[in-house]
Design a protein around this motif. Structure first.
Motif, PDB file in Angstrom:
ATOM      1  N   HIS A  39       0.825  -1.213   0.000  1.00 59.07           N
ATOM      2  CA  HIS A  39       0.000   0.000   0.000  1.00 59.07           C
ATOM      3  C   HIS A  39       0.861   1.266   0.000  1.00 59.07           C
ATOM      4  O   HIS A  39       0.332   2.374  -0.079  1.00 59.07           O
ATOM      5  CB  HIS A  39      -0.903   0.033   1.239  1.00 59.07           C
ATOM      6  CG  HIS A  39      -2.027  -0.959   1.185  1.00 59.07           C
ATOM      7  ND1 HIS A  39      -3.157  -0.748   0.438  1.00 59.07           N
ATOM      8  CD2 HIS A  39      -2.179  -2.173   1.775  1.00 59.07           C
ATOM      9  CE1 HIS A  39      -3.973  -1.782   0.575  1.00 59.07           C
ATOM     10  NE2 HIS A  39      -3.398  -2.663   1.382  1.00 59.07           N
ATOM     11  N   GLY A  40       2.187   1.122   0.155  1.00 62.45           N
ATOM     12  CA  GLY A  40       3.074   2.288   0.177  1.00 62.45           C
ATOM     13  C   GLY A  40       2.911   3.137   1.427  1.00 62.45           C
ATOM     14  O   GLY A  40       3.121   4.364   1.383  1.00 62.45           O
ATOM     15  N   VAL A  41       2.569   2.508   2.545  1.00 60.16           N
ATOM     16  CA  VAL A  41       2.366   3.259   3.794  1.00 60.16           C
ATOM     17  C   VAL A  41       2.854   2.450   4.990  1.00 60.16           C
ATOM     18  O   VAL A  41       2.938   1.216   4.945  1.00 60.16           O
ATOM     19  CB  VAL A  41       0.860   3.595   4.034  1.00 60.16           C
ATOM     20  CG1 VAL A  41       0.293   4.452   2.911  1.00 60.16           C
ATOM     21  CG2 VAL A  41       0.016   2.346   4.234  1.00 60.16           C
ATOM     22  N   THR A  42       3.171   3.188   6.074  1.00 63.43           N
ATOM     23  CA  THR A  42       3.286   2.584   7.394  1.00 63.43           C
ATOM     24  C   THR A  42       2.146   3.155   8.220  1.00 63.43           C
ATOM     25  O   THR A  42       1.840   4.357   8.137  1.00 63.43           O
ATOM     26  CB  THR A  42       4.637   2.923   8.056  1.00 63.43           C
ATOM     27  OG1 THR A  42       5.687   2.486   7.188  1.00 63.43           O
ATOM     28  CG2 THR A  42       4.784   2.234   9.400  1.00 63.43           C
ATOM     29  N   VAL A  43       1.491   2.294   8.993  1.00 60.39           N
ATOM     30  CA  VAL A  43       0.249   2.689   9.660  1.00 60.39           C
ATOM     31  C   VAL A  43       0.319   2.421  11.161  1.00 60.39           C
ATOM     32  O   VAL A  43       0.927   1.438  11.606  1.00 60.39           O
ATOM     33  CB  VAL A  43      -0.948   1.943   9.014  1.00 60.39           C
ATOM     34  CG1 VAL A  43      -0.808   0.440   9.088  1.00 60.39           C
ATOM     35  CG2 VAL A  43      -2.258   2.361   9.628  1.00 60.39           C
ATOM     36  N   GLU A  57       1.938   7.170   7.238  1.00 64.48           N
ATOM     37  CA  GLU A  57       3.192   7.798   6.787  1.00 64.48           C
ATOM     38  C   GLU A  57       3.597   7.124   5.479  1.00 64.48           C
ATOM     39  O   GLU A  57       3.446   5.900   5.355  1.00 64.48           O
ATOM     40  CB  GLU A  57       4.263   7.573   7.859  1.00 64.48           C
ATOM     41  CG  GLU A  57       5.603   8.201   7.566  1.00 64.48           C
ATOM     42  CD  GLU A  57       6.618   7.835   8.659  1.00 64.48           C
ATOM     43  OE1 GLU A  57       7.072   8.738   9.365  1.00 64.48           O
ATOM     44  OE2 GLU A  57       6.945   6.631   8.795  1.00 64.48           O
ATOM     45  N   PRO A  58       4.138   7.877   4.518  1.00 63.29           N
ATOM     46  CA  PRO A  58       4.553   7.253   3.251  1.00 63.29           C
ATOM     47  C   PRO A  58       5.641   6.200   3.468  1.00 63.29           C
ATOM     48  O   PRO A  58       6.496   6.361   4.343  1.00 63.29           O
ATOM     49  CB  PRO A  58       5.114   8.419   2.427  1.00 63.29           C
ATOM     50  CG  PRO A  58       4.668   9.658   3.098  1.00 63.29           C
ATOM     51  CD  PRO A  58       4.393   9.324   4.532  1.00 63.29           C
ATOM     52  N   SER A  63       4.626   6.253  -3.119  1.00 62.73           N
ATOM     53  CA  SER A  63       3.543   6.130  -2.138  1.00 62.73           C
ATOM     54  C   SER A  63       2.345   6.963  -2.574  1.00 62.73           C
ATOM     55  O   SER A  63       2.512   8.099  -3.040  1.00 62.73           O
ATOM     56  CB  SER A  63       4.023   6.610  -0.764  1.00 62.73           C
ATOM     57  OG  SER A  63       2.922   6.736   0.121  1.00 62.73           O
ATOM     58  N   PRO A  64       1.102   6.455  -2.384  1.00 62.40           N
ATOM     59  CA  PRO A  64      -0.083   7.272  -2.719  1.00 62.40           C
ATOM     60  C   PRO A  64      -0.227   8.497  -1.824  1.00 62.40           C
ATOM     61  O   PRO A  64      -1.070   9.348  -2.085  1.00 62.40           O
ATOM     62  CB  PRO A  64      -1.257   6.303  -2.518  1.00 62.40           C
ATOM     63  CG  PRO A  64      -0.742   5.214  -1.666  1.00 62.40           C
ATOM     64  CD  PRO A  64       0.748   5.116  -1.914  1.00 62.40           C
ATOM     65  N   LEU A  69       0.998  14.845   0.670  1.00 59.53           N
ATOM     66  CA  LEU A  69       1.836  15.507   1.683  1.00 59.53           C
ATOM     67  C   LEU A  69       2.638  16.673   1.099  1.00 59.53           C
ATOM     68  O   LEU A  69       3.000  17.588   1.824  1.00 59.53           O
ATOM     69  CB  LEU A  69       2.752  14.485   2.365  1.00 59.53           C
ATOM     70  CG  LEU A  69       2.059  13.655   3.445  1.00 59.53           C
ATOM     71  CD1 LEU A  69       2.963  12.527   3.927  1.00 59.53           C
ATOM     72  CD2 LEU A  69       1.619  14.508   4.621  1.00 59.53           C
ATOM     73  N   GLU A  70       2.878  16.611  -0.215  1.00 60.87           N
ATOM     74  CA  GLU A  70       3.511  17.781  -0.850  1.00 60.87           C
ATOM     75  C   GLU A  70       2.580  18.987  -0.763  1.00 60.87           C
ATOM     76  O   GLU A  70       3.007  20.109  -0.508  1.00 60.87           O
ATOM     77  CB  GLU A  70       3.820  17.487  -2.316  1.00 60.87           C
ATOM     78  CG  GLU A  70       5.262  17.042  -2.531  1.00 60.87           C
ATOM     79  CD  GLU A  70       5.460  16.495  -3.938  1.00 60.87           C
ATOM     80  OE1 GLU A  70       4.888  17.054  -4.882  1.00 60.87           O
ATOM     81  OE2 GLU A  70       6.184  15.488  -4.061  1.00 60.87           O
ATOM     82  N   LYS A  71       1.267  18.709  -0.966  1.00 60.45           N
ATOM     83  CA  LYS A  71       0.284  19.802  -0.911  1.00 60.45           C
ATOM     84  C   LYS A  71      -0.051  20.191   0.524  1.00 60.45           C
ATOM     85  O   LYS A  71      -0.469  21.308   0.790  1.00 60.45           O
ATOM     86  CB  LYS A  71      -1.017  19.368  -1.602  1.00 60.45           C
ATOM     87  CG  LYS A  71      -0.918  19.330  -3.108  1.00 60.45           C
ATOM     88  CD  LYS A  71      -2.260  18.976  -3.738  1.00 60.45           C
ATOM     89  CE  LYS A  71      -2.079  18.670  -5.210  1.00 60.45           C
ATOM     90  NZ  LYS A  71      -3.206  17.955  -5.792  1.00 60.45           N
ATOM     91  N   ASN A  72       0.091  19.223   1.439  1.00 55.74           N
ATOM     92  CA  ASN A  72      -0.267  19.447   2.855  1.00 55.74           C
ATOM     93  C   ASN A  72       0.912  19.003   3.732  1.00 55.74           C
ATOM     94  O   ASN A  72       0.861  17.942   4.370  1.00 55.74           O
ATOM     95  CB  ASN A  72      -1.510  18.619   3.233  1.00 55.74           C
ATOM     96  CG  ASN A  72      -2.684  18.872   2.302  1.00 55.74           C
ATOM     97  OD1 ASN A  72      -3.405  19.844   2.448  1.00 55.74           O
ATOM     98  ND2 ASN A  72      -2.856  17.998   1.325  1.00 55.74           N
TER      99      ASN A  72
END
Ligand SMILES: CC[C@@H](C(=O)O)C(=O)SCCNC(=O)CCNC(=O)[C@H](O)C(C)(C)COP(=O)(O)OP(=O)(O)OC[C@H]1O[C@@H](n2cnc3c(N)ncnc32)[C@H](O)[C@@H]1OP(=O)(O)O
Ligand SMILES: [Co+2]
Length: 134
Positions: A39-43, A57-58, A63-64, A69-72
């Motif tokens: 999923h391209g994440v750590t949860v 977190e990416p 990562s999706p 996160l670039e925008k926010n």
């Protein structure tokens, strides 16, 4: 079609820091971090009385969460996850109505070991929606 809210997800730039805020400042019960490369994440899950908050977190390239996160850069609400009884029936009904199912339309196994799918935010009032079969 919709059951309970399974979780509300927040994308964060620093998972350890966000986890510490929920655990140490808000006295919340939090899970151990779980890496989900598919999923391209750590949860980390924050366990509440009536639902869960999913801190994301990416992880890895592509990562999706990257563009979000670039925008926010401080993080932000990323998606809401609703429970459904039959994810394939839900997918087919939504696709027939013209909704875009993200990816190839085949459910992936989510963080709880259950099938999940995502609906495009532009088709859902600007909100990324995850469906999880329970
Ligand atoms: C832990 C496992 C699992 C679980 O069991 O719980 C998970 O939750 S995994 C969570 C991470 N996985 C995903 O998010 C998969 C689905 N997401 C995607 O496929 C993409 O993130 C996306 C939704 C298609 C966005 O892709 P991206 O490349 O980041 O941006 P685009 O330019 O294609 O975005 C198009 C448009 O949509 C807006 N957008 C993007 N993300 C969101 C969002 N989270 N909420 C609301 N709106 C969003 C984006 O701003 C673009 O809008 P415009 O700028 O107006 O064009
Ligand atoms: Co989720």
């Amino acid at each position: 079609m919709l059951g309970r809210v399974n979780h509300i997800a927040i994308a964060v730039p620093d998972l350890a820091q966000a986890t510490a805020t929920y655990r140490d400042l808000l006295n919340a019960r939090v899970s151990q971090p779980q890496a989900l490369p598919e999923h391209g994440v750590t949860v980390v899950f924050v366990e509440l009385e009536n639902t869960k908050v999913e801190l994301l977190e990416p992880l890895g390239e592509g990562s999706p969460l990257a563009a979000f996160l670039e925008k926010n850069p401080s993080g932000g609400m990323h998606h809401i996850c609703y429970e459904v009884a039959d994810i394939l029936a839900a997918r087919d009904q939504l696709q027939l109505a013209g909704m875009r199912i993200l990816g190839d339309g085949t459910p992936k196994t989510g963080a709880h070991g259950k099938p999940v799918l995502f609906l495009h935010p532009k088709d859902m009032a600007g909100t990324l929606v995850e469906l999880e079969e329970v």
